[in-house]
Design an enzyme around this catalytic site. Structure first.
Site, PDB file in Angstrom:
ATOM      1  N   GLY A  29       0.500  -1.345   0.335  1.00  0.00           N
ATOM      2  CA  GLY A  29      -0.053  -0.541   0.204  1.00  0.00           C
ATOM      3  C   GLY A  29       0.769   1.358   0.132  1.00  0.00           C
ATOM      4  N   GLN A  30       0.574   2.257   0.126  1.00  0.00           N
ATOM      5  CA  GLN A  30       1.074   3.312   0.667  1.00  0.00           C
ATOM      6  C   GLN A  30       2.109   3.290   1.180  1.00  0.00           C
ATOM      7  OE1 GLN A  30       0.447   5.744  -1.408  1.00  0.00           O
ATOM      8  NE2 GLN A  30      -2.277   5.381  -1.774  1.00  0.00           N
ATOM      9  N   ASP A  52       2.275  -8.884  -1.072  1.00  0.00           N
ATOM     10  CA  ASP A  52       0.284  -8.491  -1.124  1.00  0.00           C
ATOM     11  C   ASP A  52      -1.039  -9.322  -0.832  1.00  0.00           C
ATOM     12  OD1 ASP A  52      -0.575  -5.305  -0.697  1.00  0.00           O
ATOM     13  OD2 ASP A  52      -2.262  -6.568  -1.112  1.00  0.00           O
ATOM     14  N   ARG A 106      -4.326   5.399  16.689  1.00  0.00           N
ATOM     15  CA  ARG A 106      -3.170   3.421  15.998  1.00  0.00           C
ATOM     16  C   ARG A 106      -3.722   2.582  17.228  1.00  0.00           C
ATOM     17  NH1 ARG A 106      -0.187   8.175  16.623  1.00  0.00           N
ATOM     18  NH2 ARG A 106       1.278   8.602  14.214  1.00  0.00           N
ATOM     19  N   ASN A 113      -5.255  -5.508  12.853  1.00  0.00           N
ATOM     20  CA  ASN A 113      -3.641  -5.482  12.494  1.00  0.00           C
ATOM     21  C   ASN A 113      -3.303  -7.262  13.036  1.00  0.00           C
ATOM     22  OD1 ASN A 113      -4.189  -3.871  10.471  1.00  0.00           O
ATOM     23  ND2 ASN A 113      -3.184  -2.214  11.859  1.00  0.00           N
ATOM     24  N   ASP A 166       8.911   9.529  14.020  1.00  0.00           N
ATOM     25  CA  ASP A 166       8.874  10.717  15.559  1.00  0.00           C
ATOM     26  C   ASP A 166      10.277  11.469  15.911  1.00  0.00           C
ATOM     27  OD1 ASP A 166       6.167   9.313  17.095  1.00  0.00           O
ATOM     28  OD2 ASP A 166       7.249   8.271  15.990  1.00  0.00           O
ATOM     29  N   ARG A 169      10.506  14.482  12.682  1.00  0.00           N
ATOM     30  CA  ARG A 169       9.799  14.532  12.789  1.00  0.00           C
ATOM     31  C   ARG A 169      10.088  15.989  14.163  1.00  0.00           C
ATOM     32  NH1 ARG A 169       4.826  11.329  12.469  1.00  0.00           N
ATOM     33  NH2 ARG A 169       4.150  11.400  10.443  1.00  0.00           N
ATOM     34  N   HIS A 193       5.197   4.624  19.673  1.00  0.00           N
ATOM     35  CA  HIS A 193       4.802   5.959  17.830  1.00  0.00           C
ATOM     36  C   HIS A 193       3.731   5.920  18.897  1.00  0.00           C
ATOM     37  CE1 HIS A 193       4.897   6.632  14.496  1.00  0.00           C
ATOM     38  NE2 HIS A 193       4.385   6.175  13.915  1.00  0.00           N
TER      39      HIS A 193
HETATM   40  N1  LIG Z   1       5.004   2.946  12.300  1.00  0.00           N
HETATM   41  C1  LIG Z   1       4.442   4.009  11.548  1.00  0.00           C
HETATM   42  O1  LIG Z   1       5.169   4.741  11.382  1.00  0.00           O
HETATM   43  C2  LIG Z   1       3.633   4.606  10.078  1.00  0.00           C
HETATM   44  C3  LIG Z   1       2.969   2.899  10.178  1.00  0.00           C
HETATM   45  N2  LIG Z   1       1.510   3.462   9.495  1.00  0.00           N
HETATM   46  C4  LIG Z   1       1.082   1.739   9.451  1.00  0.00           C
HETATM   47  O2  LIG Z   1       1.340   1.426   8.091  1.00  0.00           O
HETATM   48  C5  LIG Z   1       0.193   0.660   7.265  1.00  0.00           C
HETATM   49  C6  LIG Z   1      -0.174   0.353   6.111  1.00  0.00           C
HETATM   50  O3  LIG Z   1      -0.402   1.962   6.169  1.00  0.00           O
HETATM   51  P1  LIG Z   1      -0.667   1.854   4.660  1.00  0.00           P
HETATM   52  O4  LIG Z   1       0.096   1.658   3.606  1.00  0.00           O
HETATM   53  O5  LIG Z   1      -1.324   3.777   4.540  1.00  0.00           O
HETATM   54  O6  LIG Z   1      -2.319   1.243   4.196  1.00  0.00           O
HETATM   55  P2  LIG Z   1      -2.980   0.662   3.059  1.00  0.00           P
HETATM   56  O7  LIG Z   1      -3.967   0.382   2.707  1.00  0.00           O
HETATM   57  O8  LIG Z   1      -2.475   1.911   1.600  1.00  0.00           O
HETATM   58  O9  LIG Z   1      -2.195  -0.369   2.526  1.00  0.00           O
HETATM   59  C7  LIG Z   1      -1.993  -1.759   3.313  1.00  0.00           C
HETATM   60  C8  LIG Z   1      -1.702  -3.241   2.333  1.00  0.00           C
HETATM   61  O10 LIG Z   1      -2.192  -4.532   3.524  1.00  0.00           O
HETATM   62  C9  LIG Z   1      -2.250  -5.201   2.864  1.00  0.00           C
HETATM   63  N3  LIG Z   1      -2.526  -6.172   2.717  1.00  0.00           N
HETATM   64  C10 LIG Z   1      -3.799  -6.302   4.227  1.00  0.00           C
HETATM   65  N4  LIG Z   1      -3.585  -7.944   4.625  1.00  0.00           N
HETATM   66  C11 LIG Z   1      -2.206  -8.677   4.056  1.00  0.00           C
HETATM   67  C12 LIG Z   1      -2.136  -9.827   4.364  1.00  0.00           C
HETATM   68  N5  LIG Z   1      -2.656  -9.996   5.055  1.00  0.00           N
HETATM   69  N6  LIG Z   1      -1.120  -9.789   3.410  1.00  0.00           N
HETATM   70  C13 LIG Z   1      -0.659  -9.252   2.906  1.00  0.00           C
HETATM   71  N7  LIG Z   1      -1.137  -8.137   2.652  1.00  0.00           N
HETATM   72  C14 LIG Z   1      -2.195  -7.390   3.237  1.00  0.00           C
HETATM   73  C15 LIG Z   1      -3.307  -4.250   1.423  1.00  0.00           C
HETATM   74  O11 LIG Z   1      -4.026  -5.142   0.680  1.00  0.00           O
HETATM   75  C16 LIG Z   1      -3.289  -2.886   1.660  1.00  0.00           C
HETATM   76  O12 LIG Z   1      -2.367  -3.076   0.018  1.00  0.00           O
HETATM   77  C17 LIG Z   1      -0.751   0.889   8.862  1.00  0.00           C
HETATM   78  O13 LIG Z   1      -1.415  -0.032  10.072  1.00  0.00           O
HETATM   79  C18 LIG Z   1      -0.673   2.183   9.037  1.00  0.00           C
HETATM   80  O14 LIG Z   1      -1.303   2.567  10.366  1.00  0.00           O
HETATM   81  C19 LIG Z   1       1.750   4.146   8.360  1.00  0.00           C
HETATM   82  C20 LIG Z   1       2.256   5.514   8.237  1.00  0.00           C
HETATM   83  C21 LIG Z   1       3.577   5.461   9.622  1.00  0.00           C
HETATM   84  C1  LIG Z   2       0.787   6.783  10.660  1.00  0.00           C
HETATM   85  C2  LIG Z   2       1.478   7.310  11.579  1.00  0.00           C
HETATM   86  O1  LIG Z   2       1.719   6.493  12.457  1.00  0.00           O
HETATM   87  C3  LIG Z   2       2.734   8.146  11.597  1.00  0.00           C
HETATM   88  O2  LIG Z   2       2.594   8.903  10.340  1.00  0.00           O
HETATM   89  O3  LIG Z   2       3.132   8.485  12.024  1.00  0.00           O
END
Ligand SMILES: NC(=O)C1=CN([C@@H]2O[C@H](COP(=O)(O)OP(=O)(O)OC[C@H]3O[C@@H](n4cnc5c(N)ncnc54)[C@H](O)[C@@H]3O)[C@@H](O)[C@H]2O)C=CC1
Ligand SMILES: CC(=O)C(=O)O
Length: 332
Positions: A29-30, A52, A106, A113, A166, A169, A193
């Site tokens: 994903g993103q 994925d 979160r 998750n 963090d 940032r 986090h």
């Molecule tokens: N730790 C950090 O600093 C950050 C963490 N995140 C977290 O990262 C995670 C992903 O965020 P995004 O990429 O924006 O979401 P997204 O929705 O764009 O992508 C998630 C992807 O996971 C895939 N997915 C879901 N279940 C799956 C499985 N069982 N097996 C394989 N793939 C699977 C989906 O098909 C999708 O492509 C979220 O939990 C978000 O909160 C986001 C930004 C920062």
């Molecule tokens: C979404 C998230 O965990 C972040 O951007 O810090």
């Protein structure tokens, strides 16, 4: 083709089938794609495996990246729903799962998750038993604990990307206020986090000059310069960006790639990452929180025991108790 190739080359030996820096990214994903793009563009790895559940998306992302091969280090990129393609990964970065909606914390994502991890983590370890797991999905600290439990790996091989983002940032916002570059400001956000992260104001410095020595009220409620607002802005960052564009991705992608680089090249850099904190700073809970840690080929090698102020230690204690309680309610 076979004839052309045969007449073009004299084969001296067969090419080596394995690379030493294979990275699997689960979840395209993103966040997953921003991570992969950072890894490739910075030359951190030239062997990327993407996993994925959504086949069309995987194939589309694969083709799009492959068409950029000319501008990269001729990477090997694979994409599959099947975990057997992950075999031999030095590092597995997990970004799969749901993300926050606008205004959502979160911690609200935890059980959904954790359920996603029940399938992913055992499969990763089955095909790469010596891998290092880096958890990015949220809530990052609790999911790092879940991954540690599900994987059976030793604590040094499981870490969360934690407050590396963090801290970046934090340093960026301080640097703007001081008119320096981000890398010239040294400061750490530790703990969760998330909403209860802890800014270590006692250690913020430029060229070894502690800002607290100049402004003893720095980061407190009585501070006439209101530096405390910077930590509030760090905590609000994700909420603000999600409100504006729906998700955060670029900075976390760069942060994950920086951690991967330190691990794959055995650099022993210190990063704020989520580690098992039991026994440190008087914490007795089996929880993962971010502390500055030395990272290398074996994962988490050492944790830096910062000299924390009493309010900083109390804040960590509060978070550890809160995460322990939430962990107790998760079904894994
Ligand atoms: N730790 C950090 O600093 C950050 C963490 N995140 C977290 O990262 C995670 C992903 O965020 P995004 O990429 O924006 O979401 P997204 O929705 O764009 O992508 C998630 C992807 O996971 C895939 N997915 C879901 N279940 C799956 C499985 N069982 N097996 C394989 N793939 C699977 C989906 O098909 C999708 O492509 C979220 O939990 C978000 O909160 C986001 C930004 C920062
Ligand atoms: C979404 C998230 O965990 C972040 O951007 O810090």
């Amino acid at each position: 083709m076979a004839v052309t190739s045969k007449n073009l080359f004299r084969v001296v030996t067969e090419p080596c089938p394995v690379t030493s820096n294979k990275v699997t990214v689960v979840g395209t994903g993103q966040v997953g794609m921003a991570t992969i793009f950072s890894l490739l563009a910075q030359g951190v790895s030239n062997d990327i495996c993407m996993i994925d559940m959504v086949e069309d998306k995987l194939q589309g992302e694969l083709m799009d990246l492959q068409h950029g091969s000319l501008f990269l280090n001729n990477p090997k990129i694979t994409a599959s729903k099947e975990f057997k393609t992950t075999a031999g990964s030095k590092l597995c970065i997990v970004t799969a799962g749901v993300r926050q909606k606008e205004g959502e914390s979160r911690l609200k994502l935890v059980q959904r998750n954790a359920d996603v991890f029940k399938n992913i983590i055992p499969n990763l370890v089955q095909y790469s038993p010596n891998t290092i797991l880096m958890i990015v999905s949220n809530p990052c600290d609790i999911l790092t604990y879940v991954a540690w439990k599900l994987s059976g790996l030793p604590e040094n091989r499981v870490l969360g990307s934690g407050t590396n983002l963090d801290s970046s940032r934090f340093r960026f916002l301080i640097s703007k206020k001081l008119g320096t570059s981000t890398s010239s400001v040294h400061g750490w956000i530790i703990g969760e986090h998330g909403d209860s992260s802890v800014p270590v104001w006692s250690g913020v410095n430029v060229a070894g000059v502690r800002l607290k020595d100049i402004s003893p009220k720095l980061g407190t409620d009585d501070d006439p310069e209101c530096w405390k607002v910077i930590h509030r802005d760090v905590v609000q960052s994700a909420y603000e960006i999600i409100k504006l564009k729906g998700f955060t991705n670029w900075a976390i992608g760069l942060s994950a790639a920086a951690l991967a680089n330190t691990i794959l090249t055995n650099q022993h850099n210190v990063h704020a990452v989520s580690v098992l904190v039991k026994g440190m700073h008087n914490l007795d809970q089996e929880v993962f929180l971010s502390l500055p840690a030395v990272l290398g080929s074996n994962g988490v090698e050492k944790v830096v025991l910062q000299k924390l102020a009493s309010n900083e230690r109390c804040a960590l204690k509060f978070t550890a108790a809160m995460l322990e309680e939430i962990q107790g309610g998760i079904k894994i």
